[in-house]
Design a protein around this motif. Structure first.
Motif, mmCIF file in Angstrom:
data_model
loop_
_atom_site.group_PDB
_atom_site.id
_atom_site.type_symbol
_atom_site.label_atom_id
_atom_site.label_comp_id
_atom_site.label_asym_id
_atom_site.label_seq_id
_atom_site.Cartn_x
_atom_site.Cartn_y
_atom_site.Cartn_z
ATOM 1 N N UNK A 1 35.988 28.008 62.503
ATOM 2 C CA UNK A 1 36.455 28.826 63.628
ATOM 3 C C UNK A 1 36.444 30.320 63.322
ATOM 4 N N UNK A 2 36.843 30.676 62.120
ATOM 5 C CA UNK A 2 36.861 32.091 61.735
ATOM 6 C C UNK A 2 35.445 32.658 61.705
ATOM 7 N N UNK A 3 34.499 31.881 61.167
ATOM 8 C CA UNK A 3 33.113 32.338 61.114
ATOM 9 C C UNK A 3 32.555 32.534 62.523
ATOM 10 N N UNK A 4 32.870 31.602 63.419
ATOM 11 C CA UNK A 4 32.391 31.719 64.792
ATOM 12 C C UNK A 4 32.906 32.995 65.443
ATOM 13 N N UNK A 5 34.174 33.307 65.246
ATOM 14 C CA UNK A 5 34.737 34.510 65.854
ATOM 15 C C UNK A 5 34.214 35.775 65.176
ATOM 16 N N UNK A 6 33.914 35.698 63.894
ATOM 17 C CA UNK A 6 33.320 36.850 63.226
ATOM 18 C C UNK A 6 31.922 37.137 63.781
ATOM 19 N N UNK A 7 31.180 36.089 64.092
ATOM 20 C CA UNK A 7 29.862 36.286 64.708
ATOM 21 C C UNK A 7 29.998 36.874 66.110
ATOM 22 N N UNK A 8 31.007 36.418 66.862
ATOM 23 C CA UNK A 8 31.272 37.003 68.182
ATOM 24 C C UNK A 8 31.629 38.476 68.046
ATOM 25 N N UNK A 9 32.411 38.791 67.032
ATOM 26 C CA UNK A 9 32.791 40.177 66.761
ATOM 27 C C UNK A 9 31.563 41.051 66.528
ATOM 28 N N UNK A 10 30.650 40.581 65.697
ATOM 29 C CA UNK A 10 29.428 41.333 65.409
ATOM 30 C C UNK A 10 28.564 41.475 66.660
ATOM 31 N N UNK A 11 28.479 40.418 67.457
ATOM 32 C CA UNK A 11 27.668 40.476 68.681
ATOM 33 C C UNK A 11 28.232 41.486 69.676
ATOM 34 N N UNK A 12 29.553 41.523 69.816
ATOM 35 C CA UNK A 12 30.171 42.473 70.738
ATOM 36 C C UNK A 12 29.949 43.906 70.280
ATOM 37 N N UNK A 13 30.080 44.153 68.992
ATOM 38 C CA UNK A 13 29.859 45.501 68.470
ATOM 39 C C UNK A 13 28.406 45.921 68.654
ATOM 40 N N UNK A 14 27.487 44.999 68.398
ATOM 41 C CA UNK A 14 26.067 45.320 68.568
ATOM 42 C C UNK A 14 25.746 45.578 70.045
ATOM 43 N N UNK A 15 26.291 44.756 70.930
ATOM 44 C CA UNK A 15 26.054 44.942 72.365
ATOM 45 C C UNK A 15 26.627 46.270 72.835
ATOM 46 N N UNK A 16 27.811 46.636 72.335
ATOM 47 C CA UNK A 16 28.408 47.915 72.695
ATOM 48 C C UNK A 16 27.556 49.074 72.207
#
Length: 212
Positions: A107-122
């Motif tokens: 679960x932590x890894x999944x949310x870390x990937x979401x974190x990176x995707x949001x930062x990249x999209x921003x």
């Protein structure tokens, strides 16, 4: 009470996704009630008004440069956050995805990937906003009434609209980081963070005249 971390991941992301889906539907049905649509029309009307007023070229360029700097600051924030997040998550990503024969998702890894995707999209949204504001600045600086200004007027209007939307998306993606970061600290904090963010976004997304 022992709650599955994967369940908190689904609830955290589900709350945000449900709100964004409802907002997209409202965007089609009643765009005049949403700040995003109203402000996009406001920027178009501003560019049309400034293009009809001789001597307003300097004002147009200054206004667009201010917007460009705001988008630049958002892009800088996103890239710094992306670099920091990559530094912090690199060991976890390497341990779970690097040498393993089968990737081990937690679960932590999944949310870390979401974190990176949001930062990249921003970052991408903000950089594209800078690009459009930059080109709109050249158009806004052309003498009002000139053949070149008339030729590029429609493009300038479209660029101002696109730049504003991209800038708002970039900021929105930074705001959506709150529940993701909260989840990394504690799974249940992610659910609380998602609820707080949705309540805040409801106020930001709604357009209403103060006198109403």
């Amino acid at each position: 009470m022992n709650i599955s971390p994967w369940l908190t991941v689904i609830v955290t992301l589900g709350i945000v996704a449900a709100y964004e889906g409802r907002l997209a539907m409202a965007q089609r049905r009643t765009p005049q009630r949403l700040a995003r649509s109203v402000h996009a029309s406001l920027r178009e009307d501003w560019f049309a008004a400034i293009s009809a007023q001789p001597g307003s070229e300097i004002l147009a360029v200054q206004t667009l440069r201010n917007s460009l700097m705001s988008a630049t600051m958002a892009a800088s924030t996103a890239v710094l956050g992306l670099m920091g997040a990559l530094s912090l998550t690199a060991p976890t990503l390497h341990a779970n995805l690097g040498d393993a024969v089968w990737p081990h998702f937690t679960p932590r890894l999944a949310m870390e990937l979401v974190l990176l995707c949001l930062l990249f999209a921003s970052l991408v949204s903000s950089v594209m906003a800078v690009r459009y504001y930059n080109h709109a600045g050249f158009i806004g600086g052309m003498p009002v009434g000139s053949t070149q200004r008339l030729q590029w007027a429609a493009t300038g209007t479209a660029y101002v609209r696109k730049a504003g939307l991209l800038y708002s998306w970039g900021l929105r993606q930074l705001i959506l980081l709150v529940p993701v970061v909260a989840f990394v600290l504690h799974p249940l904090a992610g659910v609380a963070g998602a609820l707080v963010v949705v309540v805040a976004l409801i106020q930001f997304d709604r357009y209403r005249i103060e006198n109403d």
